[in-house]
Motif scaffolding. Structure first.
Motif, short mmCIF file in Angstrom:
data_model
loop_
_atom_site.label_atom_id
_atom_site.label_comp_id
_atom_site.label_asym_id
_atom_site.label_seq_id
_atom_site.Cartn_x
_atom_site.Cartn_y
_atom_site.Cartn_z
N GLY A 1 29.35 12.47 3.39
CA GLY A 1 28.56 11.98 4.52
C GLY A 1 27.67 10.84 4.09
O GLY A 1 27.81 10.29 2.99
N TYR A 2 26.71 10.51 4.95
CA TYR A 2 25.82 9.38 4.71
C TYR A 2 24.39 9.83 4.95
O TYR A 2 24.08 10.41 6.00
N ASP A 3 23.53 9.60 3.98
CA ASP A 3 22.09 9.85 4.11
C ASP A 3 21.43 8.53 4.47
O ASP A 3 21.23 7.67 3.62
N LYS A 4 21.11 8.37 5.76
CA LYS A 4 20.59 7.07 6.20
C LYS A 4 19.18 6.82 5.68
O LYS A 4 18.77 5.65 5.57
N ASP A 5 18.42 7.88 5.36
CA ASP A 5 17.09 7.67 4.79
C ASP A 5 17.19 7.06 3.40
O ASP A 5 16.42 6.16 3.04
N ALA A 6 18.15 7.54 2.61
CA ALA A 6 18.35 7.00 1.26
C ALA A 6 19.26 5.78 1.26
O ALA A 6 19.28 5.01 0.30
N GLY A 7 20.04 5.60 2.35
CA GLY A 7 20.99 4.50 2.40
C GLY A 7 22.13 4.69 1.44
O GLY A 7 22.68 3.72 0.90
N GLN A 8 22.55 5.96 1.23
CA GLN A 8 23.58 6.27 0.24
C GLN A 8 24.63 7.20 0.81
O GLN A 8 24.35 8.01 1.70
N VAL A 9 25.84 7.09 0.29
CA VAL A 9 26.94 7.98 0.63
C VAL A 9 26.97 9.11 -0.39
O VAL A 9 26.82 8.89 -1.59
N PRO B 1 27.47 5.34 12.26
CA PRO B 1 27.11 4.12 13.02
C PRO B 1 26.60 2.99 12.14
O PRO B 1 26.86 1.81 12.41
N GLU B 2 25.85 3.34 11.08
CA GLU B 2 25.26 2.31 10.23
C GLU B 2 26.27 1.62 9.31
O GLU B 2 26.03 0.50 8.84
N LEU B 3 27.41 2.27 9.05
CA LEU B 3 28.35 1.75 8.07
C LEU B 3 29.73 1.44 8.64
O LEU B 3 30.31 0.39 8.38
N GLY B 4 30.28 2.38 9.36
CA GLY B 4 31.67 2.30 9.80
C GLY B 4 32.25 3.69 9.80
O GLY B 4 31.63 4.64 10.28
#
Length: 338
Positions: free
Chosen positions: A115-123, A72-75
């Protein structure tokens, strides 16, 4: 030649509005049992959808969608062959590519998981062959790599999902009797097995099994199982039971998943429904994709408040259905132009 075929394909996607579809002749389900009435499914083709978009891959070679993750945060993260891309459905364009094949620090030899780590803001991109995890910014910039050779070598994982500061992973199949799920710490060190009685049945990889809901809970589905499980660091419990009615694959105490595949592919089985994947538990809706024999990709939407479910069969005579990805109140359908 597979590379030549891929280069000749075009990738398209459509968006389905889930909320409107649930209201069409819904069937009543229990709070934890989801009845999927396949005989009354809505059948969709590309022409039935409001708009079909050609994926604009710009300078990138994105022709197929082998595996897809909605973030959701990226696409939408799309694994296409040996490459990993970020596709922005709002601008209809590929905005980033993450690493490339190779053995350098910022490269990989195989994409086992991502995947995506939304806490770190990194793929993150997991390369099980090289036993390391690469981290990238959403723009595709390499940040760091973490080796897991000495950390999880005795209890390696094939796929992982973030749980708080730790990770829950599906183990790599080895000798019989290997627990299927384990807990790993923030540095990917093995902590302990989760539910030791839940044992791996094979090493096949057929789709996305982990997902997280709005409450941060981890949901998991075993291949060919009709149960959607809730997984914590210490336990596994049944959250939902999917009932395909006459299309259920019988629970005949198969030895492993290869026996189930042989059963499903046998001439004696004309129709069945199985392989739940791409689970999305968001807001009022639980949705997931599944496959109906013969060769149909399908979507189920379950209204948790009303206890109603609806199934859709996506089939098109012109385009091959590549992926169906639920995304809350809508779903993305990827088509390939042969």
């Amino acid at each position: 030649n597979r590379l030549l075929l891929n280069a000749m394909k075009n990738l398209f996607y459509c968006t389905l509005a889930i909320v409107a579809l649930v209201g069409c002749k819904p069937e009543k389900s229990g709070q934890s049992r989801i009845f999927v009435d396949i005989d009354n499914s809505v059948v969709f083709s590309a022409k039935d959808m409001e708009e079909m978009h050609r994926v604009d891959d710009g300078a990138f070679q994105l022709k197929v969608a082998d595996m897809v993750r909605y973030v959701p945060e990226l696409g939408i993260l799309v694994k296409s062959g040996n490459d990993l891309f970020l596709f922005d459905d709002k601008t209809n364009s590929v905005t980033a590519k993450f690493g490339r094949l190779g053995r350098a620090k910022d490269e990989y030899t195989f994409i086992s998981d991502f995947g995506y780590d939304k806490d770190a803001g990194q793929v993150y991109l997991y390369d099980m062959n090289s036993k390391r995890i690469n981290w990238y910014s959403p723009k595709g910039e390499f940040i760091d790599t973490v080796g897991v050779t000495s950390k999880a070598s005795r209890q390696p994982f094939s796929t992982i999902v973030k749980y708080g500061d730790n990770y829950i992973g599906k183990r790599v199949f080895g000798m019989p009797g290997v627990p299927e799920l384990s807990l790993y710490d923030k540095d990917f060190n093995f902590v302990h097995a989760i539910s030791p009685e839940l044992l791996l049945r094979s090493g096949i990889d057929l789709g996305k099994q982990f997902s997280c809901n709005d409450d941060g809970e981890v949901l998991y589905n075993r291949y060919f199982s009709n149960e959607i499980l809730t997984v914590t660091p210490d336990s596994v419990s049944v959250r939902y039971v999917v009932d395909f009615g006459d299309y259920n694959v019988p629970d005949d105490n198969f030895t492993d998943e290869y026996e189930i595949i042989d059963y499903v592919n046998s001439d004696s089985v004309n129709e069945c429904a199985t392989l739940i994947s791409n689970i999305c538990d968001k807001g009022n809706y639980l949705s997931f994709s599944f496959i109906k024999k013969p060769g149909r990709r399908c979507l189920c939407i379950y209204d948790k408040t009303a206890g109603k479910s609806r199934s859709l069969i996506v089939h098109d005579p012109e385009f091959e259905v590549s992926q169906i990805i639920p995304a809350g109140d809508c779903a993305f359908v990827f088509f390939e132009d042969p």
